[in-house]
Design an enzyme around this catalytic site. Structure first.
Site, PDB file in Angstrom:
ATOM      1  N   GLU A 112       0.846  -1.203   0.000  1.00  0.00           N
ATOM      2  CA  GLU A 112       0.000   0.000   0.000  1.00  0.00           C
ATOM      3  C   GLU A 112       0.875   1.245   0.000  1.00  0.00           C
ATOM      4  OE1 GLU A 112      -2.345  -0.318   3.566  1.00  0.00           O
ATOM      5  OE2 GLU A 112      -2.947  -2.374   3.122  1.00  0.00           O
ATOM      6  N   LYS A 114       2.323   4.646   1.363  1.00  0.00           N
ATOM      7  CA  LYS A 114       2.419   5.211   2.707  1.00  0.00           C
ATOM      8  C   LYS A 114       2.227   6.715   2.584  1.00  0.00           C
ATOM      9  CE  LYS A 114       5.378   5.035   6.820  1.00  0.00           C
ATOM     10  NZ  LYS A 114       5.056   6.380   7.251  1.00  0.00           N
ATOM     11  N   ASP A 116       1.747  10.434   3.528  1.00  0.00           N
ATOM     12  CA  ASP A 116       2.343  11.173   4.631  1.00  0.00           C
ATOM     13  C   ASP A 116       1.294  12.082   5.270  1.00  0.00           C
ATOM     14  OD1 ASP A 116       4.449  11.535   6.212  1.00  0.00           O
ATOM     15  OD2 ASP A 116       5.574  12.861   4.878  1.00  0.00           O
ATOM     16  N   TYR A 227      -7.005   1.934   6.068  1.00  0.00           N
ATOM     17  CA  TYR A 227      -6.224   0.752   5.689  1.00  0.00           C
ATOM     18  C   TYR A 227      -6.247  -0.377   6.718  1.00  0.00           C
ATOM     19  CZ  TYR A 227      -3.067   3.621   8.478  1.00  0.00           C
ATOM     20  OH  TYR A 227      -2.533   4.406   9.461  1.00  0.00           O
ATOM     21  N   LYS A 315      10.702   2.762   3.219  1.00  0.00           N
ATOM     22  CA  LYS A 315      10.740   4.212   2.978  1.00  0.00           C
ATOM     23  C   LYS A 315      11.523   4.533   1.708  1.00  0.00           C
ATOM     24  CE  LYS A 315      10.008   7.052   6.132  1.00  0.00           C
ATOM     25  NZ  LYS A 315       9.910   7.303   7.548  1.00  0.00           N
ATOM     26  N   CYS A 409      39.913  37.193  -6.293  1.00  0.00           N
ATOM     27  CA  CYS A 409      39.488  36.040  -7.096  1.00  0.00           C
ATOM     28  C   CYS A 409      40.388  34.845  -6.761  1.00  0.00           C
ATOM     29  CB  CYS A 409      39.584  36.365  -8.581  1.00  0.00           C
ATOM     30  SG  CYS A 409      39.339  34.914  -9.632  1.00  0.00           S
ATOM     31  N   CYS A 412      42.615  34.068 -10.256  1.00  0.00           N
ATOM     32  CA  CYS A 412      43.614  34.991 -10.805  1.00  0.00           C
ATOM     33  C   CYS A 412      44.179  35.943  -9.747  1.00  0.00           C
ATOM     34  CB  CYS A 412      43.028  35.782 -11.977  1.00  0.00           C
ATOM     35  SG  CYS A 412      41.819  37.005 -11.448  1.00  0.00           S
ATOM     36  N   CYS A 427      34.666  38.669 -10.260  1.00  0.00           N
ATOM     37  CA  CYS A 427      36.040  38.898 -10.669  1.00  0.00           C
ATOM     38  C   CYS A 427      35.915  39.673 -11.982  1.00  0.00           C
ATOM     39  CB  CYS A 427      36.759  37.580 -10.905  1.00  0.00           C
ATOM     40  SG  CYS A 427      38.336  37.826 -11.734  1.00  0.00           S
ATOM     41  N   CYS A 432      40.913  36.699 -16.657  1.00  0.00           N
ATOM     42  CA  CYS A 432      40.957  35.657 -15.626  1.00  0.00           C
ATOM     43  C   CYS A 432      40.760  34.301 -16.306  1.00  0.00           C
ATOM     44  CB  CYS A 432      39.859  35.897 -14.588  1.00  0.00           C
ATOM     45  SG  CYS A 432      39.679  34.537 -13.429  1.00  0.00           S
TER      46      CYS A 432
HETATM   47  S1  IVH Z   1      -0.320   0.315   8.791  1.00  0.00           S
HETATM   48  C1  IVH Z   1       0.164  -2.027  12.484  1.00  0.00           C
HETATM   49  N1  IVH Z   1      -0.735   1.308   6.415  1.00  0.00           N
HETATM   50  O1  IVH Z   1       2.549   5.258   8.616  1.00  0.00           O
HETATM   51  C2  IVH Z   1      -0.320  -1.135  11.421  1.00  0.00           C
HETATM   52  N2  IVH Z   1       0.219   2.740   8.061  1.00  0.00           N
HETATM   53  O2  IVH Z   1       5.125   4.751   9.879  1.00  0.00           O
HETATM   54  C3  IVH Z   1       0.544   0.056  11.273  1.00  0.00           C
HETATM   55  N3  IVH Z   1       0.634   5.026   7.272  1.00  0.00           N
HETATM   56  O3  IVH Z   1       1.395   5.254  11.908  1.00  0.00           O
HETATM   57  C4  IVH Z   1       0.100   1.035  10.307  1.00  0.00           C
HETATM   58  N4  IVH Z   1      -0.127   4.741   5.238  1.00  0.00           N
HETATM   59  O4  IVH Z   1       0.179   6.767  10.202  1.00  0.00           O
HETATM   60  C5  IVH Z   1      -0.269   1.562   7.659  1.00  0.00           C
HETATM   61  N5  IVH Z   1      -1.192   2.055   4.274  1.00  0.00           N
HETATM   62  C6  IVH Z   1      -0.742   2.293   5.511  1.00  0.00           C
HETATM   63  C7  IVH Z   1      -0.253   3.553   5.894  1.00  0.00           C
HETATM   64  C8  IVH Z   1       0.229   3.731   7.182  1.00  0.00           C
HETATM   65  C9  IVH Z   1       0.404   5.605   6.083  1.00  0.00           C
HETATM   66  C10 IVH Z   1       1.247   5.721   8.413  1.00  0.00           C
HETATM   67  C11 IVH Z   1       0.504   5.491   9.703  1.00  0.00           C
HETATM   68  C12 IVH Z   1       1.518   4.834  10.590  1.00  0.00           C
HETATM   69  C13 IVH Z   1       2.799   5.254   9.995  1.00  0.00           C
HETATM   70  C14 IVH Z   1       3.895   4.270  10.332  1.00  0.00           C
END
Ligand code: IVH
Length: 672
Positions: A112, A114, A116, A227, A315, A409, A412, A427, A432
């Site tokens: 999935e 991640k 932010d 999720y 990451k 400079c 030179c 310069c 130069c």
């Molecule tokens: S699962 C045990 N799924 O990332 C389950 N986290 O670095 C743990 N996050 O605290 C979380 N997308 O805020 C999960 N598809 C995703 C996510 C996700 C973003 C964030 C979430 C978590 C943090 C962990």
């Protein structure tokens, strides 16, 4: 400073920023900077495991609970995730798990994005949204129900889909976030109103959710995706993939692009897909989350501290890192600008090792108070040149040395000069050698005189050998001279001479570009060539006359006059004339027939499929159109190629200026 001391200082600093972020809601540094500090601490601790203590921020997840919202105890701990940063670490994660599981346990994964943002926990009783909470320390969060109710993606009642009734009690976990376009618009709005702006979408989402007045949250463009199921009465789901399906059925937003992968090879493929698409997504992601599909296997694996073993965050390479500034070097540019750059303790960032980074200019260094010996934050966005964001002042030990602009400079040795209204130091020594190399390189480059095959390496070689004292010397080179240089044989010397000969006949615009007059790039050179038609006419023009030319500003006018006032530059022009370089355009007869682009102004951005920027400019002019450098209300069309520049593109979007591609331009020009 000893390692022990540095570790101590880093821990204090990280604790402080944890407090700013989690308790006060007022972070002072970006998440990426925070991550950079955290990674530095982790790296030092990894090198010196004997110095790790249980109270180190690396040994604990989460932060304190805010006092101003009601506290909410989560039905189950809201866990965090361990991170991996490489394929090796990912494979090691699987290996560790395999050792804990019965032989032959099949392992499938769900990948999935991640996103932010920040974790939220949503409770539904008989299908009705009753409570929304932040993660807090994982055990106890803050009650932000009223705020979450304002987020349109949070269902207030689970919609009836099909025959499946919602469970008596359902607790889901998700991420509240801000999409990038929303974030930018929101920040602009904040700025216009003189209110606080945010460093990134994540901070903006967190700040918006933790508002005491829900009407403020309601005015913020928050979104949600879900999720995980934290708790669900009477619902038997044993696979993560089914969790996502179930959540969708219950009316919750689930991120697009989640994928079921039979093994880690497939996982790696998905990781690469997400990484390559990272910069094109509507929201910011900092990696992917990889979860063992079988939830019973996840449960059986248990936890390490607060991280479940059955899932991991992979990451993306960081875009920021912390390292030491060892020294400041100075580059001499083509126009004599003295450009400072940072010489750094090598550090990995975005997959490459970085040893140098730009420092912009000396004013910028002073404003940020960057000193030699500082720990500095480096930033790299996409494939852009790394930059020094600023120093970490709290890591100073007093031995840091302020950086002073040069008085001479570095190449030179002549005294430097600074114009009152500019940030750059120059310069001004016309001979130069460092400047000469850049000038020669620029003169020969594509878009200028286009001396094929003559790049920066040859520029250095020819200047060093004393064969080029100015750009006009190109046209005095003999075969014998070229053959005296290392790396040249009969054929290559002849090729070079032929390329030089061919360059004598370039249009005036190219020559004006090649001369490297300050503020005169190819577009301005085109305006000058069109208006004056010859070097002689241009040299005779006064500053006032130049200022009258549409499209020229006062700085350009002054720079042109100054350039031709210099006796050495005039000598170069005379040398070019004697060598037979074309110094005037042959004015075509006023073109017969219709000029379909007459009266239309174009701006070009990005790489066009078949024409260079210069060719496209000439093409538009030949069909009666005008080309300018920047987008304004007077622009009729933006011609867009691959990788367009953000400024032009965004401005055109703002002003509602039509965008066309090369093909459309050609159709228009041919009267289609
Ligand atoms: S699962 C045990 N799924 O990332 C389950 N986290 O670095 C743990 N996050 O605290 C979380 N997308 O805020 C999960 N598809 C995703 C996510 C996700 C973003 C964030 C979430 C978590 C943090 C962990």
């Amino acid at each position: 400073m000893s390692v022990q001391e540095e570790i101590q200082r880093l821990r204090e600093l990280i604790r402080y920023h944890n407090y700013r972020y989690h308790v006060l809601d007022a972070p002072e540094i970006s998440d990426a900077e925070y991550d950079a500090l955290f990674q530095r601490l982790k790296a030092l601790e990894a090198e010196h495991p004997e110095l790790i203590t249980p109270d180190s921020p690396t040994q604990r997840v989460g932060g304190a609970v805010l006092e101003r919202f009601e506290k909410v105890r989560h039905p189950r701990p809201i866990l965090s995730l361990a991170n991996v940063f490489s394929e090796e670490e990912l494979r090691a994660w699987e290996e560790r798990n395999r050792k804990l599981l019965p032989d032959g346990t099949p392992l499938e994964y769900v990948v999935e994005p991640k996103i932010d943002g920040l974790t939220v926990v949503l409770t539904y009783v008989n299908g009705v949204f009753t409570q929304g909470a932040t993660r807090g320390d994982g055990e106890v969060g803050e009650d932000v129900t009223a705020n979450l109710r304002t987020v349109r993606q949070v269902p207030l009642r689970i919609p009836v889909t099909g025959t499946e009734p919602p469970p008596a009690r359902l607790v889901v976990r998700g991420e509240a976030y801000m999409a990038l376009a929303d974030f930018e618009a929101f920040n602009r709005r904040q700025e216009e109103r003189g209110e606080k702006t945010f460093a990134n979408p994540r901070n903006a989402a967190a700040g918006s959710l933790r508002q005491l007045d829900p009407t403020i949250t309601a005015s913020r463009p928050l979104r949600l995706y879900t999720y995980a199921i934290v708790d669900a009465d009477g619902v038997e789901i044993t696979r993560q993939w089914d969790v996502l399906e179930y959540l969708k059925r219950m009316g919750f937003p689930v991120a697009d692009g989640c994928e079921l992968c039979p093994d880690l090879d497939a996982v790696m493929k998905m990781y690469r897909v997400w990484e390559s698409e990272r910069d094109t997504l509507a929201y910011e992601i900092d990696g992917v989350v990889i979860k063992i599909n079988d939830l019973r296997v996840q449960d059986a694996l248990g936890y390490v501290g607060k991280d479940p073993r059955g899932a991991v965050a992979f990451k993306f390479p960081a875009r920021q890192a912390a390292t030491k500034l060892l020294a400041v070097g100075i580059n001499v540019g083509r126009t004599g600008t003295l450009n400072p750059y940072a010489i750094l303790e090598p550090v990995r960032l975005g997959g490459v090792t970085i040893k140098q980074a730009t420092l912009h200019n000396f004013d910028d260094i002073a404003r940020k108070d960057i000193r030699v010996g500082d720990t500095v934050i480096l930033q790299r966005a996409g494939d852009v040149i790394p930059q020094v964001v600023g120093p970490v002042e709290s890591l100073r030990d007093g031995d840091e040395q302020p950086i002073t602009p040069p008085t001479h400079c570095p190449v030179c040795g002549e005294p430097v000069y600074r114009a009152e209204d500019e940030v750059a130091y120059y310069c001004v020594n016309a001979s130069c050698p460092a400047q000469l190399v850049r000038k020669v390189e620029h003169f020969a480059s594509r878009g200028a005189m286009d001396i094929v095959g003559f790049g920066s390496r040859l520029a250095e070689q020819f200047v060093e050998a004393g064969l080029l004292h100015d750009v006009a010397d190109f046209y005095c080179l003999t075969k014998e001279q070229i053959l005296s240089l290392e790396g040249f044989a009969d054929k290559s010397a002849e090729n070079l001479l032929a390329a030089i000969e061919a360059s004598k006949n370039r249009p005036l615009q190219r020559l004006l570009t090649a001369l490297g007059i300050r503020h005169v790039g190819s577009i301005v050179a085109g305006i000058l060539a069109d208006h004056f038609g010859s070097i002689d006419a241009l040299m005779a023009a006064t500053e006032e006359e130049l200022q009258q030319v549409p499209g020229l500003g006062p700085y350009t006018a002054r720079a042109v006059v100054e350039f031709f006032a210099s006796p050495s530059n005039r000598a170069v022009i005379e040398k070019l004339r004697r060598a037979g370089v074309r110094l005037a355009d042959v004015r075509a007869e006023a073109p017969a027939g219709p000029q379909p682009l007459a009266g239309k102004t174009f701006v070009i951005t990005g790489t066009l499929p078949t024409m260079s920027r210069e060719e496209a400019t000439e093409y538009i002019r030949a069909h009666g159109g005008k080309v300018t450098d920047s987008v304004s209300a007077k622009t009729d069309y933006l011609v867009v190629g691959a990788s367009p520049g953000g400024t032009k593109y965004n401005r055109a979007v703002q002003l509602g200026i039509p965008m066309i591609d090369e093909e459309a331009l050609r159709r228009m020009a041919e009267g289609g």
